[in-house]
Design a protein around this motif. Sequence first.
Motif, PDB file in Angstrom:
ATOM      1  N   HIS A   1      -2.213   3.738 -11.976  1.00  0.00           N
ATOM      2  CA  HIS A   1      -3.671   3.207 -12.436  1.00  0.00           C
ATOM      3  C   HIS A   1      -3.694   3.819 -13.887  1.00  0.00           C
ATOM      4  CE1 HIS A   1      -4.674   7.606 -12.420  1.00  0.00           C
ATOM      5  NE2 HIS A   1      -4.182   7.874 -11.313  1.00  0.00           N
TER       6      HIS A   1
ATOM      7  N   TRP B   1      -7.007   0.259  -7.334  1.00  0.00           N
ATOM      8  CA  TRP B   1      -5.976  -0.834  -6.378  1.00  0.00           C
ATOM      9  C   TRP B   1      -6.675  -1.110  -5.226  1.00  0.00           C
ATOM     10  CZ3 TRP B   1      -2.827  -2.657 -10.120  1.00  0.00           C
ATOM     11  CH2 TRP B   1      -2.394  -1.860 -11.030  1.00  0.00           C
TER      12      TRP B   1
ATOM     13  N   HIS C   1      -0.989  -0.302 -14.826  1.00  0.00           N
ATOM     14  CA  HIS C   1      -2.435  -0.954 -15.687  1.00  0.00           C
ATOM     15  C   HIS C   1      -2.786  -0.023 -16.503  1.00  0.00           C
ATOM     16  CE1 HIS C   1      -6.956  -1.179 -15.766  1.00  0.00           C
ATOM     17  NE2 HIS C   1      -6.733  -2.344 -15.859  1.00  0.00           N
ATOM     18  N   SER C   2      -3.148  -0.835 -17.674  1.00  0.00           N
ATOM     19  CA  SER C   2      -3.613   0.267 -18.917  1.00  0.00           C
ATOM     20  C   SER C   2      -2.819   1.410 -19.189  1.00  0.00           C
ATOM     21  CB  SER C   2      -5.024   0.523 -18.621  1.00  0.00           C
ATOM     22  OG  SER C   2      -5.727   0.735 -19.813  1.00  0.00           O
TER      23      SER C   2
ATOM     24  N   GLY D   1       0.342   1.389 -17.525  1.00  0.00           N
ATOM     25  CA  GLY D   1       1.398   0.328 -17.995  1.00  0.00           C
ATOM     26  C   GLY D   1       2.192   0.782 -19.041  1.00  0.00           C
TER      27      GLY D   1
ATOM     28  N   VAL E   1      -0.080  -4.629 -16.420  1.00  0.00           N
ATOM     29  CA  VAL E   1      -1.468  -5.277 -16.267  1.00  0.00           C
ATOM     30  C   VAL E   1      -2.180  -4.687 -17.264  1.00  0.00           C
ATOM     31  CG1 VAL E   1      -3.437  -5.514 -14.894  1.00  0.00           C
ATOM     32  CG2 VAL E   1      -1.032  -5.355 -13.892  1.00  0.00           C
TER      33      VAL E   1
ATOM     34  N   SER F   1      -1.891  -3.920 -20.373  1.00  0.00           N
ATOM     35  CA  SER F   1      -1.068  -2.402 -20.655  1.00  0.00           C
ATOM     36  C   SER F   1      -1.242  -1.953 -21.971  1.00  0.00           C
ATOM     37  CB  SER F   1       0.456  -2.724 -20.544  1.00  0.00           C
ATOM     38  OG  SER F   1       1.299  -1.499 -20.560  1.00  0.00           O
TER      39      SER F   1
ATOM     40  N   TRP G   1      -2.808 -10.404 -17.925  1.00  0.00           N
ATOM     41  CA  TRP G   1      -3.947  -9.888 -18.689  1.00  0.00           C
ATOM     42  C   TRP G   1      -5.471 -10.745 -18.339  1.00  0.00           C
ATOM     43  CZ3 TRP G   1      -0.865  -7.061 -22.106  1.00  0.00           C
ATOM     44  CH2 TRP G   1      -1.742  -5.932 -22.907  1.00  0.00           C
TER      45      TRP G   1
ATOM     46  N   ASP H   1     -10.659  -9.165 -21.856  1.00  0.00           N
ATOM     47  CA  ASP H   1     -10.548  -7.651 -21.801  1.00  0.00           C
ATOM     48  C   ASP H   1     -11.361  -7.148 -23.499  1.00  0.00           C
ATOM     49  OD1 ASP H   1      -9.339  -5.007 -22.058  1.00  0.00           O
ATOM     50  OD2 ASP H   1      -7.724  -5.664 -20.900  1.00  0.00           O
TER      51      ASP H   1
ATOM     52  N   HIS I   1     -10.844  -6.227 -18.148  1.00  0.00           N
ATOM     53  CA  HIS I   1      -9.696  -5.088 -18.218  1.00  0.00           C
ATOM     54  C   HIS I   1      -9.097  -4.907 -16.990  1.00  0.00           C
ATOM     55  CE1 HIS I   1      -7.573  -2.166 -20.071  1.00  0.00           C
ATOM     56  NE2 HIS I   1      -7.968  -1.102 -19.211  1.00  0.00           N
ATOM     57  N   PHE I   2      -9.727  -5.239 -15.692  1.00  0.00           N
ATOM     58  CA  PHE I   2      -9.224  -5.029 -14.552  1.00  0.00           C
ATOM     59  C   PHE I   2      -9.000  -6.372 -13.707  1.00  0.00           C
ATOM     60  CE2 PHE I   2     -11.696  -1.491 -16.035  1.00  0.00           C
ATOM     61  CZ  PHE I   2     -11.119  -0.227 -15.609  1.00  0.00           C
TER      62      PHE I   2
ATOM     63  N   HIS J   1      -7.232  -7.072 -11.615  1.00  0.00           N
ATOM     64  CA  HIS J   1      -6.808  -6.977 -10.139  1.00  0.00           C
ATOM     65  C   HIS J   1      -8.195  -6.595  -9.267  1.00  0.00           C
ATOM     66  CE1 HIS J   1      -6.676  -3.051 -12.467  1.00  0.00           C
ATOM     67  NE2 HIS J   1      -7.237  -2.504 -11.203  1.00  0.00           N
TER      68      HIS J   1
END
Length: 313
Positions: A33, A42, A99-100, A103, A123, A125, A230, A234, A262-263, A265
Amino acid sequence: MPQSQHEVSYLTIHGHRRAFVKVGSGPVLLLLHGLGCDHTTWAPVIDTLARRYTVIAPDLLGHGLSDKPRADYSVGGYANGMRDLITCLGIDKVTVVGHSFGGGVAMQFAYQFPERTERLILVASGGLGPEVSPLIRSITTPGFHPLMGVLTLPAVRHVGKLGLRTLAKVPSRHTRDLDEVAEIYDSFRDPAARHAIRHVVKAVVDWRGQIVTMADRAYLTQSMPMAVLWGEHDHVIPVTHAARAAALAPGARVEVIPNAGHFPHKDHPQRFAKIVHEFVRSTPAASYSRARFRALLRSGRQSEASDTLAGSA
């Protein structure tokens, strides 16, 4: 933190308790995360992915239900922690999804432990350019901790969370991530969490933006399948960084998801899970060769990758 939809397990490693969720069976996906989040970010995709994979979603040290000690919060330290976690779980190799900030940890894990990394999925990242939200840069300032101490007083926090969640319901690309921001804001009520987050951010961001980059090591991804996802809208890390990833690692698969922030997922969980599955299904797992890794290191393409990033900044 929001209540987990899945059973949370714990392991104590190096004296610090680590929380994680482990569900499903099959090839292993390690989901990392972002800053201020935890494994619940998630939740929209865990069950779908678990139909085909063993999914491991930890709370990184300093986040969620994991301990928040005075410790090493560098990306290298986090990568070591993930190596130790999967080792304790009896897992040899993983496809790592980050993610972020996660990443950046995923990239560091793949660099430090290529023999244990089958694929790399980034993701939205960090680590692909200096630009980052001013809100994240503000965490490095001396006034962050005392200000958050005031803003997270019970009455103030209640009003702030309510305001953020109300704005999140407004159908706008500028407000779509505010429900997640509300949860991150709520986590700052814990002084230990605030200290941990500040240490994390100071390790990777200064007043000019991100200082940790994959540019000088991107050439090493030649030997590892890599995908970059991406959200089109974002506002935390700009979508232009996806193009930089493509320039730094020409073999990477890059997909920009429309109508996502930005998310991605969380905005489009079914599409996200499908992209992950198609990538895993269609790419052979990386096989580590010490001789090939040595040859890549000796080929000296660091300066070329750095010039590419500098030219796109």
